[in-house]
Design a protein around this motif. Structure first.
Motif, PDB file in Angstrom:
ATOM      1  N   THR A 154       0.879  -1.161   0.000  1.00  0.00           N
ATOM      2  CA  THR A 154       0.000   0.000   0.000  1.00  0.00           C
ATOM      3  C   THR A 154       0.916   1.209   0.000  1.00  0.00           C
ATOM      4  O   THR A 154       1.865   1.270   0.790  1.00  0.00           O
ATOM      5  CB  THR A 154      -0.879   0.017   1.270  1.00  0.00           C
ATOM      6  OG1 THR A 154      -1.714  -1.145   1.259  1.00  0.00           O
ATOM      7  CG2 THR A 154      -1.753   1.251   1.324  1.00  0.00           C
ATOM      8  N   SER A 156       1.250   5.391   0.206  1.00  0.00           N
ATOM      9  CA  SER A 156       0.531   6.599   0.605  1.00  0.00           C
ATOM     10  C   SER A 156       0.851   7.738  -0.367  1.00  0.00           C
ATOM     11  O   SER A 156       2.006   7.948  -0.722  1.00  0.00           O
ATOM     12  CB  SER A 156       0.931   7.011   2.023  1.00  0.00           C
ATOM     13  OG  SER A 156       0.650   5.958   2.912  1.00  0.00           O
ATOM     14  N   ASN A 196      -3.181   4.996  -0.418  1.00  0.00           N
ATOM     15  CA  ASN A 196      -3.867   5.667   0.689  1.00  0.00           C
ATOM     16  C   ASN A 196      -3.751   7.181   0.561  1.00  0.00           C
ATOM     17  O   ASN A 196      -2.636   7.706   0.453  1.00  0.00           O
ATOM     18  CB  ASN A 196      -3.211   5.293   2.030  1.00  0.00           C
ATOM     19  CG  ASN A 196      -3.688   3.950   2.554  1.00  0.00           C
ATOM     20  OD1 ASN A 196      -4.564   3.303   1.963  1.00  0.00           O
ATOM     21  ND2 ASN A 196      -3.116   3.535   3.665  1.00  0.00           N
TER      22      ASN A 196
END
Ligand code: SAM
Ligand code: SF4
Ligand code: SF4
Length: 371
Positions: A154, A156, A196
């Motif tokens: 993931t 950001s 994210n």
């Protein structure tokens, strides 16, 4: 300028004792807390350091050159992390996320990934291994992480506008490098990648639509996170939270959305698909919609404290047990016992009791126990 609160008490120095219970708690693959929630997800913070200074997480005013990070000897070694993780898995953990601080700053992180990749769930399945990163070191590490056994990442990213993003990370880091890192991770086979984006009203809410347009149809799942009142240093104010419902309305007006079923119980993101088949987005409503009811996440801090909630004041000192000579069965028993006593549900109570629902003291920083 918002008021900054400098922590007076260093929460990292305080700890709850983790003890081996008189009545052993055997690891059977299913341990429930006082609200009946199983233990399924473990987030491990591998460093409290970061090369970014996102204002909502590690504001420069607090995390400056005088800030005392943990000394190396305080950190759990990779062997210690793996040994503890094995006990969590024996209690039913199926997914491990490495986080921080910036996890890719931890030297030889791929060696830890390799060790964790050997773990098997009680059903004999590999544990799902993921990592959350700011992307700054990902392009050069993606292949090695994949080879070591990491499944997904993931990344950001708080906007596509370079000036906005550089200001938010506060170290002048460019958007283009994060986009390159996402491409490198995809090429290395670390997909499907999630991105994210923390949304702060008045700071980057004008980036919601550009981000949605950019990632639509790419297979990368963009997730919008409500700006949370984690830690004690980000000067959080409710009027800077943009509720997920508003994010959804904004996107839906241009790119129609339909709601999807959650992929797993305890899933933090509400899933929405583009009606035209262009993939999906996630909405993480940590402030406006409590998802404590099926929260199955435990957090292991950089120096081995077990936190039962992102908003907890204190963690249980597993490192003391580990370094005190406890064997695997004793470690598992202590972990099981702590989980059985868990009743945390901060987000659910936030609205009713005000922000401070814990047992006193200050909350720990997100950079210390990981997101
Ligand atoms: N450094 C890595 C990164 O930024 O991805 C991993 C650690 S970071 C603490 C994990 C996640 O927490 C990131 O996606 C970050 O955006 C999010 N986060 C940090 N502070 C937050 C806050 N106050 N509210 C909501 N999300 C936050
Ligand atoms: Fe660092 Fe991640 Fe926190 Fe930003 S959100 S300061 S990148 S740990
Ligand atoms: Fe889980 Fe605590 Fe977040 Fe509730 S507030 S969802 S218990 S981490």
């Amino acid at each position: 300028m918002s008021e900054r609160v400098i922590p007076l008490v260093d929460q990292r120095l305080q700890a709850l004792r983790a003890a081996v219970p008189a009545l052993p708690v055997a690891a059977t693959g299913l341990v429930a807390d006082t609200l009946g929630r199983p233990l399924r997800d473990l987030r491990i913070s591998v460093t409290d350091r970061c090369n970014f200074r996102c204002s909502y997480c590690m504001p420069k005013e607090v995390f400056d050159k005088d800030y005392q990070y943990l000394p190396h000897a305080a950190l759990l070694s990779f062997e210690e992390i793996t040994r503890l993780a094995r006990q969590f898995v024996a209690h039913g953990v199926r997914k491990i996320r490495l986080t921080g601080g910036e996890p890719l700053l931890r030297k030889n992180i791929e060696v830890l990934v390799e060790q964790l990749a050997q773990l098997r769930t009680v059903d004999g399945e590999p544990v799902e291994l993921t990592l959350t990163t700011n992307g700054s070191l990902l392009a050069r590490k993606a292949k090695a992480l994949k080879a070591a056994g990491l499944h997904r990442v993931t990344v950001s990213l708080d906007g596509l506008d370079d000036a906005t993003f550089r200001a938010m990370n506060d170290v002048d880091f460019p958007v283009a490098d994060v986009l390159n890192a996402i491409a490198a991770a995809r090429d290395a086979g670390l997909g499907p990648i999630k991105v994210n984006m923390v949304v702060k009203r008045g700071t980057n809410d004008n980036q919601i639509l550009p981000m949605a347009r950019h990632f639509k149809g790419t297979g990368t799942v963009l997730r919008f996170i409500e700006y949370m009142d984690v830690g004690a240093s980000n000067g959080w104010r409710m009027d800077e939270v943009l509720p997920s419902a508003e994010v959804r309305r904004l996107i839906d007006a241009e790119l129609p959305l339909v709601q999807l079923d959650p992929s797993a119980p305890g899933e933090t993101a509400e899933r929405w698909a583009y009606a035209d088949g262009g993939g999906e987005v996630g909405l993480i409503s940590s402030v406006t919609q409590a998802f404590c009811g099926d929260c199955n996440r435990a957090r292991l801090s950089t120096e081995g404290k077990l936190y039962l909630c992102l908003f907890a004041h204190n963690g249980y000192d597993l490192r003391a047990l580990l370094r005190g000579g406890a064997d695997d069965a004793e470690l598992a028993s202590a972990i099981g016992h702590i989980w059985q006593g868990r009743g945390d549900r901060y987000s659910q109570l936030r609205g009713t009791l005000g922000a401070d629902t814990g047992s006193g003291g200050r909350r720990v920083e997100m950079s210390y126990i990981g997101g």
